[in-house]
Design an enzyme around this catalytic site. Sequence first.
Site, PDB file in Angstrom:
ATOM      1  N   ARG A  22       0.827  -1.212   0.000  1.00  0.00           N
ATOM      2  CA  ARG A  22       0.000   0.000   0.000  1.00  0.00           C
ATOM      3  C   ARG A  22       0.856   1.254   0.000  1.00  0.00           C
ATOM      4  O   ARG A  22       1.807   1.378   0.754  1.00  0.00           O
ATOM      5  CB  ARG A  22      -0.888   0.020   1.239  1.00  0.00           C
ATOM      6  CG  ARG A  22      -1.606   1.349   1.392  1.00  0.00           C
ATOM      7  CD  ARG A  22      -2.924   1.183   2.026  1.00  0.00           C
ATOM      8  NE  ARG A  22      -3.587   2.474   2.195  1.00  0.00           N
ATOM      9  CZ  ARG A  22      -4.640   2.639   2.960  1.00  0.00           C
ATOM     10  NH1 ARG A  22      -5.117   1.610   3.620  1.00  0.00           N
ATOM     11  NH2 ARG A  22      -5.190   3.816   3.066  1.00  0.00           N
ATOM     12  N   ASP A  76      -6.777  -2.007   2.309  1.00  0.00           N
ATOM     13  CA  ASP A  76      -7.118  -1.166   3.458  1.00  0.00           C
ATOM     14  C   ASP A  76      -7.800  -2.063   4.487  1.00  0.00           C
ATOM     15  O   ASP A  76      -8.704  -2.835   4.135  1.00  0.00           O
ATOM     16  CB  ASP A  76      -8.083  -0.053   2.999  1.00  0.00           C
ATOM     17  CG  ASP A  76      -8.449   0.902   4.129  1.00  0.00           C
ATOM     18  OD1 ASP A  76      -7.557   1.243   4.934  1.00  0.00           O
ATOM     19  OD2 ASP A  76      -9.628   1.309   4.202  1.00  0.00           O
ATOM     20  N   ASP A 127      -9.627  -1.633   8.101  1.00  0.00           N
ATOM     21  CA  ASP A 127     -10.093  -0.734   9.159  1.00  0.00           C
ATOM     22  C   ASP A 127     -10.694  -1.543  10.301  1.00  0.00           C
ATOM     23  O   ASP A 127     -11.330  -2.580  10.064  1.00  0.00           O
ATOM     24  CB  ASP A 127     -11.187   0.202   8.621  1.00  0.00           C
ATOM     25  CG  ASP A 127     -10.639   1.233   7.641  1.00  0.00           C
ATOM     26  OD1 ASP A 127      -9.409   1.455   7.630  1.00  0.00           O
ATOM     27  OD2 ASP A 127     -11.450   1.802   6.880  1.00  0.00           O
ATOM     28  N   ARG A 144      -5.999   1.930  -3.400  1.00  0.00           N
ATOM     29  CA  ARG A 144      -5.109   1.191  -2.504  1.00  0.00           C
ATOM     30  C   ARG A 144      -5.202  -0.306  -2.758  1.00  0.00           C
ATOM     31  O   ARG A 144      -6.259  -0.825  -3.108  1.00  0.00           O
ATOM     32  CB  ARG A 144      -5.402   1.513  -1.038  1.00  0.00           C
ATOM     33  CG  ARG A 144      -6.714   1.013  -0.465  1.00  0.00           C
ATOM     34  CD  ARG A 144      -7.915   1.907  -0.728  1.00  0.00           C
ATOM     35  NE  ARG A 144      -7.770   3.295  -0.373  1.00  0.00           N
ATOM     36  CZ  ARG A 144      -7.984   3.774   0.848  1.00  0.00           C
ATOM     37  NH1 ARG A 144      -8.382   2.986   1.814  1.00  0.00           N
ATOM     38  NH2 ARG A 144      -7.831   5.048   1.092  1.00  0.00           N
TER      39      ARG A 144
HETATM   40  P1  ATP Z   1     -11.112   6.068   6.351  1.00  0.00           P
HETATM   41  O1  ATP Z   1     -10.510   6.085   7.728  1.00  0.00           O
HETATM   42  O2  ATP Z   1     -12.051   7.185   6.096  1.00  0.00           O
HETATM   43  O3  ATP Z   1     -11.696   4.742   5.993  1.00  0.00           O
HETATM   44  P2  ATP Z   1      -8.671   5.419   5.037  1.00  0.00           P
HETATM   45  O4  ATP Z   1      -8.949   4.044   5.517  1.00  0.00           O
HETATM   46  O5  ATP Z   1      -8.319   5.619   3.630  1.00  0.00           O
HETATM   47  O6  ATP Z   1      -9.924   6.354   5.358  1.00  0.00           O
HETATM   48  P3  ATP Z   1      -6.123   5.476   6.204  1.00  0.00           P
HETATM   49  O7  ATP Z   1      -5.110   6.299   5.479  1.00  0.00           O
HETATM   50  O8  ATP Z   1      -6.100   3.998   6.000  1.00  0.00           O
HETATM   51  O9  ATP Z   1      -7.557   6.077   5.919  1.00  0.00           O
HETATM   52  O10 ATP Z   1      -6.003   5.719   7.764  1.00  0.00           O
HETATM   53  C1  ATP Z   1      -5.866   6.996   8.318  1.00  0.00           C
HETATM   54  C2  ATP Z   1      -5.740   6.884   9.821  1.00  0.00           C
HETATM   55  O11 ATP Z   1      -6.982   6.560  10.415  1.00  0.00           O
HETATM   56  C3  ATP Z   1      -4.843   5.788  10.298  1.00  0.00           C
HETATM   57  O12 ATP Z   1      -3.511   6.231  10.371  1.00  0.00           O
HETATM   58  C4  ATP Z   1      -5.389   5.446  11.679  1.00  0.00           C
HETATM   59  O13 ATP Z   1      -4.530   5.920  12.720  1.00  0.00           O
HETATM   60  C5  ATP Z   1      -6.680   6.201  11.752  1.00  0.00           C
HETATM   61  N1  ATP Z   1      -7.805   5.473  12.316  1.00  0.00           N
HETATM   62  C6  ATP Z   1      -8.649   5.982  13.248  1.00  0.00           C
HETATM   63  N2  ATP Z   1      -9.591   5.104  13.578  1.00  0.00           N
HETATM   64  C7  ATP Z   1      -9.370   3.986  12.856  1.00  0.00           C
HETATM   65  C8  ATP Z   1     -10.008   2.713  12.797  1.00  0.00           C
HETATM   66  N3  ATP Z   1     -11.104   2.437  13.548  1.00  0.00           N
HETATM   67  N4  ATP Z   1      -9.487   1.802  11.962  1.00  0.00           N
HETATM   68  C9  ATP Z   1      -8.407   2.073  11.204  1.00  0.00           C
HETATM   69  N5  ATP Z   1      -7.741   3.258  11.217  1.00  0.00           N
HETATM   70  C10 ATP Z   1      -8.218   4.214  12.050  1.00  0.00           C
HETATM   71 CA    CA Z   2     -10.945   2.834   5.178  1.00  0.00          CA
HETATM   72 CA    CA Z   3      -7.727   2.617   6.827  1.00  0.00          CA
END
Ligand code: ATP
Ligand code: CA
Ligand code: CA
Length: 464
Positions: A82, A94, A96, A91
């Site tokens: 990624r 991902d 979450d 990406r």
């Molecule tokens: P989104 O968070 O809107 O889905 P994204 O997944 O593209 O967007 P990332 O770049 O993967 O965003 O993550 C950004 C930041 O979100 C991470 O560095 C992490 O610290 C933070 N974050 C906060 N809450 C969560 C969660 N529940 N799960 C994963 N990441 C989280």
């Molecule tokens: Ca996400």
């Molecule tokens: Ca994420």
Amino acid sequence: LRQAFLGLGSNVGDRLRNLRFAVHSLEEASVVVETASHVYLTEPLGYTSQDPFLNAVLEVSTELAPLDLLELCQRIEDRAGRERTVRWGPRTLDIDILLYEDTEASAKYLTIPHPRMLERRFVLEPLSELADELPDRTTIDRALAECPDTSSVEVAGTLVALGDIREVPLAFIGTGKVGSAMAGDLRERGFTVDAVYDADGDRCTEVASAVGARAAKSEADAAGAATVVFVTTQDSHIRSACERASGTGGDMLLKTFVHMSGSLSLESMDAARRKGALLASIHPVQTFADSVSAARDLPGSTFSMTGSAGARAFAMGLVEELAGRPVPLADEDKALYHSAAVIAGNLTNMLIGAAAEIYRGIGFEERQAVEAALPLARTTLSNIEKLGAAEALTGPLARGDLSTLEANLEALDATFPEAAAAYRAVSLLGLRLVIERGAVDDATILAMKALLEGGAGAEVEGAP
Ligand code: ATP
Ligand code: CA
Ligand code: CA
């Protein structure tokens, strides 16, 4: 162990492979993937000039605290290649954290529940397959009804394969009764049998042409182009066949191995799992005396299913296409499950054999002995079907007839001690049916129990 729900997404490269990489990597890190949703094809949100996503949700059990789980997820994202350029942009992977137990918390790097999950149909739809409620007790159905997102979210398949289940290339290693029946039946129902392999070359060619498949030269050759590999050898060969099928070549991240053993756990296919394959077992609760009856008897059979979380939805779909009745089973219960089949099938056979032997011992011809025993057995089975086991029970035990019971045991002790021992053991088991029927008083039940527990000659014990 703590329960959490993870949301997976990918829209770059081999998207399904990336999701499978996530599942495999989590499991390698001792995060147990308990269940997995279907895989959904979804329109991008936020930054919309990018390719469609594949999304799925996993229910996991883990010892990791939320921040450690987040760190693991990010490490796996990095290993999947990624790159973080555009926010909400393309990406490879991902991961979450959607929910973690009933936690509701917000910190610098982590907010749980995931702060934007309620606005995303690509999260809520797959999550609704696995969970009913959010930590604040709103139902997921309610959250979906109130979700403002109108973008397209469609089921695209399972973690095993995308698209029409009938087009998934299948291979069969081992073409005995069950393997050839299964391959033949699936082929008749429009499935794609790509290759079969059997150590017996003639048998291999014969079955291959019967099911319109390629006769493979080795286990690895059979597995090569297949997405789902059925290992339908004898139980004692499953482990080695699986090792040979997955031994050469690269990872198995897009393959699923399925065995059809009634007694073996999934551990027998560990060689494939270590290389990234998903595992499943489907076992028809049915006996097969020959190939022809095997093909005839598969539809309508009950199939027990065990499997990696990612393989379950696929196995379920397959059994449903076979017009079978799927029953999920825990892998650790496989031996116990098999013992029930042995009791219902094989032990019944042995008891009928013993009855015939007793008839022969008192002058019945071979044929007459079997003819005497079978109608009794058949009537018993149909009564069990109509009335249930307890109500269908007849005979001395059901009547509380101590003197007949005693006479039976005495006669058997004198002539056929093994049958006497079986009579006692099975009757002791049957006392629970007598109790369930409720037609015999407690004192008589206790007296029958004492008689049955006594063993040969017990009634004379302590006599002068
Ligand atoms: P989104 O968070 O809107 O889905 P994204 O997944 O593209 O967007 P990332 O770049 O993967 O965003 O993550 C950004 C930041 O979100 C991470 O560095 C992490 O610290 C933070 N974050 C906060 N809450 C969560 C969660 N529940 N799960 C994963 N990441 C989280
Ligand atoms: Ca996400
Ligand atoms: Ca994420």
